[in-house]
Design a protein around this motif. Structure first.
Motif, PDB file in Angstrom:
ATOM      1  N   ILE A  15       0.960  -1.190   0.032  1.00  0.00           N
ATOM      2  CA  ILE A  15       0.410   0.071  -0.228  1.00  0.00           C
ATOM      3  C   ILE A  15       0.576   0.833  -0.087  1.00  0.00           C
ATOM      4  CG2 ILE A  15      -1.815   0.942   1.235  1.00  0.00           C
ATOM      5  CD1 ILE A  15      -2.690  -1.397   0.026  1.00  0.00           C
ATOM      6  N   ILE A  16       1.260   1.737  -0.975  1.00  0.00           N
ATOM      7  CA  ILE A  16       1.492   3.260  -1.155  1.00  0.00           C
ATOM      8  C   ILE A  16       1.370   4.551  -1.439  1.00  0.00           C
ATOM      9  CG2 ILE A  16       1.855   2.455  -3.583  1.00  0.00           C
ATOM     10  CD1 ILE A  16       5.433   3.757  -3.345  1.00  0.00           C
ATOM     11  N   GLY A  17       1.731   5.576  -0.759  1.00  0.00           N
ATOM     12  CA  GLY A  17       1.365   6.390  -1.247  1.00  0.00           C
ATOM     13  C   GLY A  17       1.692   7.752   0.113  1.00  0.00           C
ATOM     14  N   GLN A  18       2.460   9.003  -0.742  1.00  0.00           N
ATOM     15  CA  GLN A  18       2.393  10.046   0.271  1.00  0.00           C
ATOM     16  C   GLN A  18       2.283  10.974   0.971  1.00  0.00           C
ATOM     17  OE1 GLN A  18       3.009  12.414  -3.623  1.00  0.00           O
ATOM     18  NE2 GLN A  18       4.786  11.732  -4.396  1.00  0.00           N
ATOM     19  N   SER A  19       2.586  11.755   1.599  1.00  0.00           N
ATOM     20  CA  SER A  19       2.144  12.351   3.496  1.00  0.00           C
ATOM     21  C   SER A  19       0.697  12.993   3.152  1.00  0.00           C
ATOM     22  CB  SER A  19       3.022  12.436   4.206  1.00  0.00           C
ATOM     23  OG  SER A  19       2.834  13.453   4.691  1.00  0.00           O
ATOM     24  N   GLY A  20      -0.172  12.247   3.372  1.00  0.00           N
ATOM     25  CA  GLY A  20      -1.791  12.665   3.492  1.00  0.00           C
ATOM     26  C   GLY A  20      -2.250  11.240   2.317  1.00  0.00           C
ATOM     27  N   SER A  21      -2.260  10.850   2.106  1.00  0.00           N
ATOM     28  CA  SER A  21      -2.955  10.404   1.198  1.00  0.00           C
ATOM     29  C   SER A  21      -3.902   8.937   1.464  1.00  0.00           C
ATOM     30  CB  SER A  21      -1.150   9.468   0.274  1.00  0.00           C
ATOM     31  OG  SER A  21      -1.180   8.018   0.799  1.00  0.00           O
ATOM     32  N   GLY A  22      -3.630   8.881   2.736  1.00  0.00           N
ATOM     33  CA  GLY A  22      -5.142   8.028   3.426  1.00  0.00           C
ATOM     34  C   GLY A  22      -4.049   6.945   3.968  1.00  0.00           C
ATOM     35  N   LYS A  23      -2.929   6.532   3.528  1.00  0.00           N
ATOM     36  CA  LYS A  23      -2.285   5.144   3.259  1.00  0.00           C
ATOM     37  C   LYS A  23      -2.535   4.523   5.568  1.00  0.00           C
ATOM     38  CE  LYS A  23       2.408   6.124   3.404  1.00  0.00           C
ATOM     39  NZ  LYS A  23       2.659   7.281   3.099  1.00  0.00           N
ATOM     40  N   ARG A  28       2.227  -7.246  -6.327  1.00  0.00           N
ATOM     41  CA  ARG A  28       0.904  -6.325  -6.421  1.00  0.00           C
ATOM     42  C   ARG A  28       0.913  -4.840  -5.413  1.00  0.00           C
ATOM     43  NH1 ARG A  28      -4.621  -7.419  -4.243  1.00  0.00           N
ATOM     44  NH2 ARG A  28      -6.046  -5.428  -5.020  1.00  0.00           N
ATOM     45  N   ALA A  29       0.671  -3.391  -6.483  1.00  0.00           N
ATOM     46  CA  ALA A  29       0.564  -1.849  -5.660  1.00  0.00           C
ATOM     47  C   ALA A  29      -0.890  -2.034  -5.728  1.00  0.00           C
ATOM     48  CB  ALA A  29       2.006  -1.764  -5.375  1.00  0.00           C
ATOM     49  N   VAL A  30      -1.038  -1.172  -4.519  1.00  0.00           N
ATOM     50  CA  VAL A  30      -2.303  -0.636  -4.620  1.00  0.00           C
ATOM     51  C   VAL A  30      -1.383   1.051  -3.935  1.00  0.00           C
ATOM     52  CG1 VAL A  30      -4.880   0.461  -3.208  1.00  0.00           C
ATOM     53  CG2 VAL A  30      -3.685  -2.403  -4.103  1.00  0.00           C
ATOM     54  N   ARG A  31      -1.927   1.817  -4.825  1.00  0.00           N
ATOM     55  CA  ARG A  31      -1.730   3.307  -5.043  1.00  0.00           C
ATOM     56  C   ARG A  31      -2.552   4.170  -4.272  1.00  0.00           C
ATOM     57  NH1 ARG A  31       0.509   7.798  -9.107  1.00  0.00           N
ATOM     58  NH2 ARG A  31       0.257   9.752  -8.153  1.00  0.00           N
ATOM     59  N   LEU A  32      -2.086   5.276  -3.229  1.00  0.00           N
ATOM     60  CA  LEU A  32      -3.618   6.060  -2.784  1.00  0.00           C
ATOM     61  C   LEU A  32      -3.390   7.231  -3.300  1.00  0.00           C
ATOM     62  CD1 LEU A  32      -4.602   4.735   1.245  1.00  0.00           C
ATOM     63  CD2 LEU A  32      -5.240   4.238  -1.224  1.00  0.00           C
ATOM     64  N   SER A  33      -3.624   8.533  -3.158  1.00  0.00           N
ATOM     65  CA  SER A  33      -3.782   9.790  -3.403  1.00  0.00           C
ATOM     66  C   SER A  33      -4.948  10.440  -2.551  1.00  0.00           C
ATOM     67  CB  SER A  33      -2.934  10.081  -4.782  1.00  0.00           C
ATOM     68  OG  SER A  33      -3.105  11.445  -4.874  1.00  0.00           O
ATOM     69  N   ASP A  34      -4.562  11.828  -2.680  1.00  0.00           N
ATOM     70  CA  ASP A  34      -6.241  11.807  -1.499  1.00  0.00           C
ATOM     71  C   ASP A  34      -7.276  10.648  -1.259  1.00  0.00           C
ATOM     72  OD1 ASP A  34      -5.085  14.535  -2.135  1.00  0.00           O
ATOM     73  OD2 ASP A  34      -5.934  14.660  -4.123  1.00  0.00           O
ATOM     74  N   GLY A  35      -7.122   9.947  -0.519  1.00  0.00           N
ATOM     75  CA  GLY A  35      -8.164   8.833   0.188  1.00  0.00           C
ATOM     76  C   GLY A  35      -8.901   8.459  -1.204  1.00  0.00           C
ATOM     77  N   GLU A  36      -7.474   8.237  -2.344  1.00  0.00           N
ATOM     78  CA  GLU A  36      -8.257   7.606  -3.292  1.00  0.00           C
ATOM     79  C   GLU A  36      -7.282   6.486  -3.950  1.00  0.00           C
ATOM     80  OE1 GLU A  36     -11.888   9.982  -5.338  1.00  0.00           O
ATOM     81  OE2 GLU A  36      -9.829  10.065  -5.938  1.00  0.00           O
TER      82      GLU A  36
END
Length: 255
Positions: free
Chosen positions: A48-56, A221-229
């Motif tokens: 589960i990958i995402g930048q700070s604030g992505s919701g991860k 596999r990777a799931v990327r989040l951005s802005d909670g989505e």
């Protein structure tokens, strides 16, 4: 509602359906997750990958049954945990989830063996069985010869191996790792990633939460989040390659 054969409604070990999480901060509504839906099959290794604030981090807390969603459903190993009480969630955490933390979270005055035994203490497992299972878990991560050493007598990589053994010892449904290489140098981090590869090939379900594209690229596999989505769901290499760029359409579909 509980599905048969230890799986969610569609047969997956983990199934999230339209998950939202809303926080109220200073009179304002903060939507940390906005309709998250995906599943994870038994034996999968997913980042589960995402930048700070992505919701991860919020998603990690939900996956780990440390929090509950504002709306939506979360099935874990056939149980709808999205509406459980705190006491019920504590039981699920102890039974179904093995946690691996960036900062190891080991008891400094206890030996590696005693640290690994801890989840079994909470389950009421007899002392002799606890010792045997802790020894086996430490041997599995290559630390059978260090079981009587305390954390300050171990390297960073060895401490993370103790933490992984502790997560394994109760035979959980999944291992949930939060930035597991974040406090390690590159060489030691590579050793830990190779250990995760071995655990994956042995059939363990692994969920790694990270902001590092290089770590995500090592996962099937990777799931990327951005802005909670969820904005991408594909192979680790694809999602990592296009981490800062638009993802090709074939890698962007949910699973």
């Amino acid at each position: 509602m509980t599905a048969e054969n230890g799986a969610g409604p569609d047969g997956r070990l983990i199934q999230l359906q339209d998950i939202t999480r809303v926080f109220h901060v200073g009179g304002e509504e903060v939507r940390a997750l906005r309709g998250i839906s995906f599943g994870i099959a038994k034996g999968e290794w997913v980042a589960i990958i995402g930048q700070s604030g992505s919701g991860k981090t919020t998603l990690m807390n939900l996956l780990g049954c440390l929090d509950t969603p504002s709306s939506g459903s979360y099935f874990l190993n056939g149980k709808d945990v999205s509406r459980m009480s705190d006491d019920e969630l504590a039981i699920i955490r102890n039974k179904e989830i093995g946690f691996i933390f960036q900062t190891f979270q080991l008891l400094p005055r206890e030996t590696a063996q005693a640290n690994v035994e801890l989840p079994l203490v909470y389950r009421g497992i007899p002392a002799r069985e606890r010792r045997e299972r802790a020894r086996a878990a430490l041997e599995k991560v290559g630390l059978g010869h260090r079981m009587h050493h305390k954390p300050n007598e171990l390297s960073g990589g060895q401490r993370q191996r103790v933490a992984i053994a502790r997560a394994l010892v109760a035979e959980p449904s999944m291992l949930l790792a939060d930035e597991p290489t974040g406090n390690l140098d590159s060489t030691t981090g590579e050793e830990i990633v190779r250990l995760f590869e071995q655990l994956h090939h042995a059939g363990h379900t692994l969920v790694l939460v990270t902001h590092e594209p290089k770590l995500a690229a090592r996962c099937p596999r990777a799931v990327r989040l951005s802005d909670g989505e969820v904005v991408a769901d594909g192979t680790g290499r694809e999602v990592a390659l296009y981490y800062n760029n638009p993802l090709p359409a074939q890698a962007a579909g949910g699973t």
